[in-house]
Design a protein around this motif. Structure first.
Motif, PDB file in Angstrom:
ATOM      1  N   LEU A  96       0.827  -1.208   0.000  1.00 17.33           N
ATOM      2  CA  LEU A  96       0.000   0.000   0.000  1.00 17.33           C
ATOM      3  C   LEU A  96       0.862   1.259   0.000  1.00 17.33           C
ATOM      4  O   LEU A  96       0.560   2.227  -0.692  1.00 17.33           O
ATOM      5  CB  LEU A  96      -0.943   0.006   1.201  1.00 17.33           C
ATOM      6  CG  LEU A  96      -2.096  -0.991   1.150  1.00 17.33           C
ATOM      7  CD1 LEU A  96      -2.839  -1.018   2.486  1.00 17.33           C
ATOM      8  CD2 LEU A  96      -3.042  -0.670   0.014  1.00 17.33           C
ATOM      9  N   GLY A  97       1.945   1.234   0.771  1.00 15.26           N
ATOM     10  CA  GLY A  97       2.868   2.375   0.805  1.00 15.26           C
ATOM     11  C   GLY A  97       3.510   2.600  -0.550  1.00 15.26           C
ATOM     12  O   GLY A  97       3.638   3.738  -1.015  1.00 15.26           O
ATOM     13  N   ALA A  98       3.907   1.512  -1.224  1.00 17.51           N
ATOM     14  CA  ALA A  98       4.508   1.630  -2.551  1.00 17.51           C
ATOM     15  C   ALA A  98       3.491   2.178  -3.543  1.00 17.51           C
ATOM     16  O   ALA A  98       3.813   3.047  -4.364  1.00 17.51           O
ATOM     17  CB  ALA A  98       5.031   0.271  -3.014  1.00 17.51           C
ATOM     18  N   GLY A  99       2.246   1.712  -3.475  1.00 16.40           N
ATOM     19  CA  GLY A  99       1.195   2.206  -4.364  1.00 16.40           C
ATOM     20  C   GLY A  99       0.906   3.679  -4.125  1.00 16.40           C
ATOM     21  O   GLY A  99       0.726   4.448  -5.077  1.00 16.40           O
ATOM     22  N   GLN A 100       0.890   4.060  -2.873  1.00 18.19           N
ATOM     23  CA  GLN A 100       0.648   5.460  -2.531  1.00 18.19           C
ATOM     24  C   GLN A 100       1.780   6.335  -3.070  1.00 18.19           C
ATOM     25  O   GLN A 100       1.534   7.412  -3.606  1.00 18.19           O
ATOM     26  CB  GLN A 100       0.529   5.605  -1.020  1.00 18.19           C
ATOM     27  CG  GLN A 100       0.084   6.967  -0.560  1.00 18.19           C
ATOM     28  CD  GLN A 100      -0.078   7.026   0.945  1.00 18.19           C
ATOM     29  OE1 GLN A 100       0.430   6.194   1.678  1.00 18.19           O
ATOM     30  NE2 GLN A 100      -0.794   8.033   1.404  1.00 18.19           N
ATOM     31  N   ALA A 101       3.006   5.869  -2.961  1.00 24.71           N
ATOM     32  CA  ALA A 101       4.151   6.628  -3.479  1.00 24.71           C
ATOM     33  C   ALA A 101       4.065   6.742  -4.998  1.00 24.71           C
ATOM     34  O   ALA A 101       4.328   7.808  -5.568  1.00 24.71           O
ATOM     35  CB  ALA A 101       5.455   5.965  -3.053  1.00 24.71           C
ATOM     36  N   MET A 102       3.687   5.664  -5.674  1.00 22.44           N
ATOM     37  CA  MET A 102       3.573   5.681  -7.141  1.00 22.44           C
ATOM     38  C   MET A 102       2.529   6.698  -7.598  1.00 22.44           C
ATOM     39  O   MET A 102       2.701   7.343  -8.625  1.00 22.44           O
ATOM     40  CB  MET A 102       3.189   4.297  -7.670  1.00 22.44           C
ATOM     41  CG  MET A 102       4.218   3.244  -7.463  1.00 22.44           C
ATOM     42  SD  MET A 102       5.621   3.554  -8.508  1.00 22.44           S
ATOM     43  CE  MET A 102       6.516   2.041  -8.267  1.00 22.44           C
ATOM     44  N   ASN A 103       1.453   6.840  -6.840  1.00 26.92           N
ATOM     45  CA  ASN A 103       0.403   7.797  -7.198  1.00 26.92           C
ATOM     46  C   ASN A 103       0.877   9.246  -7.116  1.00 26.92           C
ATOM     47  O   ASN A 103       0.217  10.136  -7.643  1.00 26.92           O
ATOM     48  CB  ASN A 103      -0.829   7.608  -6.318  1.00 26.92           C
ATOM     49  CG  ASN A 103      -1.628   6.382  -6.704  1.00 26.92           C
ATOM     50  OD1 ASN A 103      -1.600   5.954  -7.857  1.00 26.92           O
ATOM     51  ND2 ASN A 103      -2.324   5.819  -5.739  1.00 26.92           N
ATOM     52  N   LEU A 104       1.986   9.496  -6.447  1.00 26.60           N
ATOM     53  CA  LEU A 104       2.494  10.858  -6.316  1.00 26.60           C
ATOM     54  C   LEU A 104       3.354  11.289  -7.500  1.00 26.60           C
ATOM     55  O   LEU A 104       3.679  12.468  -7.628  1.00 26.60           O
ATOM     56  CB  LEU A 104       3.309  10.995  -5.026  1.00 26.60           C
ATOM     57  CG  LEU A 104       2.528  10.856  -3.724  1.00 26.60           C
ATOM     58  CD1 LEU A 104       3.458  11.004  -2.528  1.00 26.60           C
ATOM     59  CD2 LEU A 104       1.406  11.868  -3.658  1.00 26.60           C
ATOM     60  N   LEU A 105       3.711  10.356  -8.372  1.00 21.73           N
ATOM     61  CA  LEU A 105       4.548  10.703  -9.534  1.00 21.73           C
ATOM     62  C   LEU A 105       3.896  11.827 -10.335  1.00 21.73           C
ATOM     63  O   LEU A 105       2.722  11.758 -10.687  1.00 21.73           O
ATOM     64  CB  LEU A 105       4.743   9.490 -10.445  1.00 21.73           C
ATOM     65  CG  LEU A 105       5.956   8.628 -10.143  1.00 21.73           C
ATOM     66  CD1 LEU A 105       5.939   7.368 -10.996  1.00 21.73           C
ATOM     67  CD2 LEU A 105       7.255   9.367 -10.309  1.00 21.73           C
ATOM     68  N   THR A 126      10.873   5.367  -5.158  1.00 17.84           N
ATOM     69  CA  THR A 126      11.473   4.059  -4.862  1.00 17.84           C
ATOM     70  C   THR A 126      10.510   3.310  -3.961  1.00 17.84           C
ATOM     71  O   THR A 126       9.791   3.916  -3.163  1.00 17.84           O
ATOM     72  CB  THR A 126      12.840   4.183  -4.160  1.00 17.84           C
ATOM     73  OG1 THR A 126      12.649   4.790  -2.890  1.00 17.84           O
ATOM     74  CG2 THR A 126      13.817   4.991  -4.989  1.00 17.84           C
ATOM     75  N   THR A 127      10.483   2.014  -4.116  1.00 23.00           N
ATOM     76  CA  THR A 127       9.625   1.191  -3.269  1.00 23.00           C
ATOM     77  C   THR A 127      10.514   0.374  -2.349  1.00 23.00           C
ATOM     78  O   THR A 127      11.722   0.385  -2.461  1.00 23.00           O
ATOM     79  CB  THR A 127       8.738   0.265  -4.121  1.00 23.00           C
ATOM     80  OG1 THR A 127       9.582  -0.569  -4.901  1.00 23.00           O
ATOM     81  CG2 THR A 127       7.813   1.055  -5.006  1.00 23.00           C
ATOM     82  N   GLY A 128       9.901  -0.325  -1.461  1.00 25.16           N
ATOM     83  CA  GLY A 128      10.640  -1.140  -0.490  1.00 25.16           C
ATOM     84  C   GLY A 128       9.995  -0.982   0.866  1.00 25.16           C
ATOM     85  O   GLY A 128       8.844  -0.565   0.982  1.00 25.16           O
ATOM     86  N   SER A 129      10.741  -1.291   1.917  1.00 23.77           N
ATOM     87  CA  SER A 129      10.165  -1.197   3.258  1.00 23.77           C
ATOM     88  C   SER A 129       9.868   0.244   3.639  1.00 23.77           C
ATOM     89  O   SER A 129       8.969   0.516   4.416  1.00 23.77           O
ATOM     90  CB  SER A 129      11.084  -1.848   4.285  1.00 23.77           C
ATOM     91  OG  SER A 129      12.335  -1.208   4.283  1.00 23.77           O
TER      92      SER A 129
END
Length: 160
Positions: A96-105, A126-129
């Protein structure tokens, strides 16, 4: 004379057995010291060790009743399932955190870096922990993002 819950232990167990039990407990404690990091939480391995110890040291003339054993196995099963659920929740949280970060692009964000507020467009993720977003050629944790705006250019295109 030692008592346990109001019961005189000397009537239940011989002094030799009591001494042997104390030596075994002390040896086990010495054995455990340094091998295991002390924590306030008991895991499923600790629970299983306790159950095995209880079963191996029970009084053969008065063994544990089936109901008690079944109850403890049910507790162990519940503990194992909770541990598995916790692992799955952690994995889902990372996704979910990675998806949320991707939406900010491509979106304009305000990021706090200590006491200073940095504004700019998210150009990389970047994704990850710990998902990170790049703003003004510098990476920031997703948790540092304080506000998100659709870029003015996109707003103008949507109006026309």
């Amino acid at each position: 004379m030692e008592t346990f819950s109001g019961t005189d232990i000397s009537k239940t167990i011989s002094s030799q057995d009591m001494a042997q039990t104390r030596r075994m407990v002390e040896a086990t404690n010495v054995d455990l010291t340094g091998k295991r990091e002390v924590s306030g939480d008991l895991g499923k391995d600790d629970f299983l060790k306790l159950l095995i110890t209880q079963l191996s040291n029970q009084d053969p003339t008065n063994p544990m009743e089936d109901r008690e054993f079944i109850a403890q196995m049910a507790q162990f099963s519940s503990l194992e399932q909770m541990t598995n659920l916790n692992s799955e929740f952690k994995a889902m949280s990372r996704m979910l955190g990675a998806g949320q970060a991707m939406n900010l692009l491509g979106k304009d964000v305000a990021v706090y870096d200590g006491d200073s507020r940095i504004e700019g467009s998210v150009t990389e993720v970047t994704t990850g922990s710990v998902p990170m977003v790049m703003v003004n050629d510098r990476y920031y944790s997703l948790e540092d993002v304080q506000s998100i705006r659709t870029p003015q250019q996109q707003l103008n295109q949507n109006v026309n």
